[in-house]
Design a protein around this motif. Structure first.
Motif: not given
Length: 172
Positions: A48-49, A127-129, A136-138
């Protein structure tokens, strides 16, 4: 009727949120409930982000709208977005992630936090997004977006449920 059954019967999707941030204690409780969803063989394939940063929330909203082909906020102004993804290496990943979504939504309802499941997480994170967010979150691995649980306080009370369809249940 017990409280759990009341929550299950009363939860409705919210399509108009106040801009107010939900309380940290409520968010933490909702997230914890998500981590206790059943998963195939207890493998806990989902992650979960939790997005509470307005700038990132708005970027995700814009990407989701682009995928949808519209120029609106697909999250209806909700200040918090919980994104559920699951590891595709686990055969039950889609079901596991869906159960996490259900736990998040029902836990939110139990605390008076309005919510809605928003789709297109699969497209976002293929996607790249989305891959950049994970990087970025590892977060490494083959994760697929399952859904977004948009959270906040409702502008208006939830509507009454529609009548349940006939022949919903069959007994053998």
């Amino acid at each position: 009727m017990n409280d759990t059954l009341k929550v299950l019967e009363n939860r409705r999707s919210c399509r108009a949120f106040k801009p107010d941030m939900i309380k940290k204690e409520e968010l933490d409780a909702i997230l914890r409930a998500g981590t206790y969803a059943p998963t195939g063989m207890g493998k806990q394939a989902p992650i979960i982000i939790a997005v509470t940063d307005k700038e990132m929330r708005d970027k995700i909203s814009a990407e989701n709208a682009k995928i949808m082909g519209v120029n609106i906020d697909p999250f209806y102004g909700a200040p918090v977005i919980l994104i559920v993804l699951a590891n595709k290496a686990v055969p039950t990943y889609l079901y596991d992630g869906s159960l996490v979504m259900g736990n998040l939504m029902n836990a939110a309802e139990s605390l008076g936090v309005a919510n809605i499941w928003i789709h297109r997480a699969k497209e976002e994170f293929s996607s790249d997004f989305g891959k950049q967010i994970l990087a970025d979150l590892g977060i490494e691995g083959e994760y697929e977006g399952i859904g977004h649980c948009a959270l906040g306080y409702a502008v208006a009370p939830a509507k009454e449920p529609v009548a349940r369809k006939e022949n919903y249940i069959y007994y053998i």
